[in-house]
Each structure stands twice: as structure tokens, then as C-alpha cells.
Write a protein that holds these residues in place. Structure first.
Motif, short mmCIF file in Angstrom:
data_model
loop_
_atom_site.label_atom_id
_atom_site.label_comp_id
_atom_site.label_asym_id
_atom_site.label_seq_id
_atom_site.Cartn_x
_atom_site.Cartn_y
_atom_site.Cartn_z
N PRO A 10 0.79 -1.22 -0.26
CA PRO A 10 -0.05 0.21 0.07
C PRO A 10 0.65 1.15 -0.08
N MET A 11 0.45 2.26 -1.02
CA MET A 11 1.23 3.36 -1.05
C MET A 11 0.23 4.53 -0.62
N THR A 12 -0.77 4.19 0.34
CA THR A 12 -1.83 5.27 0.73
C THR A 12 -1.14 6.38 1.67
N GLU A 13 -1.53 7.59 1.26
CA GLU A 13 -1.32 8.80 2.10
C GLU A 13 -2.08 8.56 3.43
N VAL A 14 -1.73 8.88 4.63
CA VAL A 14 -2.42 8.68 5.71
C VAL A 14 -3.07 10.18 6.21
N SER A 15 -4.05 10.01 6.97
CA SER A 15 -4.59 11.26 7.87
C SER A 15 -3.88 11.75 8.83
N ASP A 16 -4.20 13.03 9.00
CA ASP A 16 -3.47 13.70 10.31
C ASP A 16 -3.69 13.06 11.48
N GLU A 17 -5.02 12.53 11.45
CA GLU A 17 -5.33 11.59 12.84
C GLU A 17 -4.50 10.54 13.04
N PHE A 18 -4.18 9.83 12.05
CA PHE A 18 -3.53 8.76 12.18
C PHE A 18 -1.95 8.98 12.44
N LEU A 19 -1.60 9.98 11.84
CA LEU A 19 -0.16 10.28 12.20
C LEU A 19 0.01 10.75 13.80
N GLN A 20 -1.07 11.51 14.13
CA GLN A 20 -0.89 11.71 15.49
C GLN A 20 -0.91 10.44 16.49
N CYS A 21 -1.74 9.66 16.15
CA CYS A 21 -1.75 8.12 16.76
C CYS A 21 -0.65 7.79 16.34
N TRP A 22 -0.03 7.63 15.29
CA TRP A 22 1.27 6.89 15.26
C TRP A 22 2.56 7.53 16.01
N ARG A 23 2.52 8.59 15.98
CA ARG A 23 3.45 9.40 17.01
C ARG A 23 3.31 9.12 18.35
N SER A 24 2.09 9.09 18.94
CA SER A 24 1.66 8.58 20.22
C SER A 24 2.28 7.20 20.43
N VAL A 25 2.15 6.21 19.44
CA VAL A 25 2.39 4.76 19.84
C VAL A 25 3.92 4.59 19.84
#
Length: 253
Positions: A10-25
Motif C-alpha cells: 500500500p502506498m496510501t497517504e494517511v490522515s493527520d489523525e493517524f499520524l497523531q496516533c502513530w507518533r503517540s504509539v
């Protein structure tokens, strides 16, 4: 990036919400206390995606996908992708279940917060580390080489836009400097072998996107080696050990 036609990534661009979650994890995983060497692999908030995180702990390597228990967070990949990638190198596929509370993302489970992506049993990473010496895979070798080149680029004032540790994906890195985009194909080898660049596809990509490119040859040795030119058998590269790098800079296509 060009992908092996038999491999769907997958080359999907992700949402800002996912990036916020990703950084927290990411902060959560990095904060876990351990007596073993901890290292993130292929850490990038940009496509291509398979796992969302990958880290090594001692002689084990873990692939992580994020799951929102409330089902509201859109993620670029799921546990199936994580299981596939882990199976390629003998890693442990995991899921971290999260929940949004008061605008912040938190693991649902205590401690590491991980469960096995297939058995759904709780995973405590330190208990999976063994005394066995495990030699790194080709994927891990490429990841070390790509990391080394990314650090070289950052020191030169470049911004890394996308990177991949999968040897099947070319080029390995897209970056920008002073508003100009470029890319690098990274070719890695274990000392005393030397890397063999495959440049045809890089030339094609350069023509297709109208962007300049380069390649990097990276040879990696164990911390117990010294790049002796007369050496014919290098020391094995084991997970958890230190590594030495031979890299003479980027070579223009």
C-alpha cells in the motif's frame, strides 16, 4: 517507487489523525524499560506501508500494526500485512490496540500493549529474547544501509520524504534539498562482499519523473571486524551487535 509486480504494498497517504496516533504509539514503545538493545527499523510516517512499526529487541524483531478498538481510525494497512512482512524474516507479528481519549491516543492494554497478530495472546517482548545468536536478514541489512544513507542526507541539510528497507523496492529513498526533489537507490552488502548496483530501473525512474537521482553502495561489517582488505570471511552480523559502515557518498546516475 517501483515495486516488484508480485508484491502488493500500500502506498496510501494517511490522515493527520493517524499520524497523531502513530507518533503517540512510537513514543509509547520507545518509553518501555528494557535491558536489551532496542532499535526501530524503517521508521517513517510515509508510504510505502506494510507494518506501522518495526523494532528489534535483543535477538528478536517485532512488526506492529495499530488497531483502533472503536473502529474509527483509518489505517493504511492491517494485521494481515503485518503478518506477511514478519513471515519474510522470522519476525513476530503484533497488534497494538489503541483508543482515543480527550484528543490523545493511548494503548488499551498495560505495559507494552501488544498482542500477537495471529493468536491474539498478549506479547511481552523481553520474554521472547533468548541467548541465541541470530544473524540479521537481508531486509535488516538493507534497513541498516538505508538508515546510514538517510543520516548522511540529513547532515547535508536534506529532508527525507520517503524511505523503504525492502530490497525489492526501488529507489530506496526520496528526499528534497532547497526545494529540489531527488532519490537514492541503496545497495547493501555484508563485508567482505561488495554490493552490486542494478541501475537500469533507476535510470528509467529518473527519466519518467524528470528528477535527478543517485545511488549508494554500503558495505556493513561487524563491530569485531576492521575492513581488512585481505579478509575473505567476515564476522557474522548478529542482531544486537554494533556495526561498521563503508560508504563513500552518493554516486550520480
Amino acid at each position: 517507487m517501483s515495486i516488484d509486480p508480485n508484491l502488493v504494498i500500500p502506498m496510501t497517504e494517511v490522515s493527520d489523525e493517524f499520524l497523531q496516533c502513530w507518533r503517540s504509539v512510537g513514543k509509547h514503545l520507545q518509553s518501555m524499560p528494557t535491558n536489551y538493545n532496542f532499535r526501530f527499523h524503517n521508521l517513517s510516517p510515509a508510504p510505502p506501508w506494510l507494518e506501522h512499526f518495526c523494532f528489534s529487541l535483543g535477538n528478536q524483531i517485532f512488526f506492529i500494526c495499530i488497531e483502533d478498538v472503536d473502529g474509527q481510525l483509518q489505517t493504511p494497512t492491517d494485521a494481515g500485512h503485518c503478518i506477511h512482512n514478519a513471515s519474510q524474516i522470522g519476525g513476530i507479528p503484533c497488534v497494538i490496540q489503541v483508543q482515543e481519549m480527550d484528543g490523545n491516543w493511548h494503548p488499551v492494554l498495560a505495559d507494552w500493549g501488544l498482542i500477537h497478530a495471529q493468536t491474539r495472546q498478549v506479547i511481552d517482548p523481553p520474554t521472547h529474547v533468548t541467548p541465541a545468536r541470530v544473524e540479521i536478514t537481508e531486509w535488516e541489512l538493507q534497513d541498516l544501509a538505508v538508515d546510514h544513507v538517510c543520516e548522511f542526507l540529513r547532515r547535508g541539510g536534506c529532508e527525507i520524504q520517503s524511505r523503504s528497507s525492502d530490497p525489492r523496492i526501488v529507489p530506496s529513498i526520496f528526499y528534497s534539498r532547497d526545494g529540489e526533489q531527488s532519490f537514492v537507490g541503496v545497495f547493501s552488502a555484508r563485508f567482505p562482499r561488495t554490493s552490486s548496483p542494478q541501475l537500469d530501473r533507476l535510470h528509467q525512474i529518473s527519466e519518467q519523473i524528470g528528477s535527478s537521482g543517485s545511488y549508494a553502495l554500503v558495505t556493513i561489517a561487524s563491530e569485531f571486524d576492521a575492513f581488512d582488505p585481505d579478509e575473505t570471511n567476515g564476522f557474522p552480523l548478529y542482531r544486537g551487535d554494533g556495526f561498521l559502515f563503508k560508504f563513500d557518498g552518493l554516486i550520480d546516475l
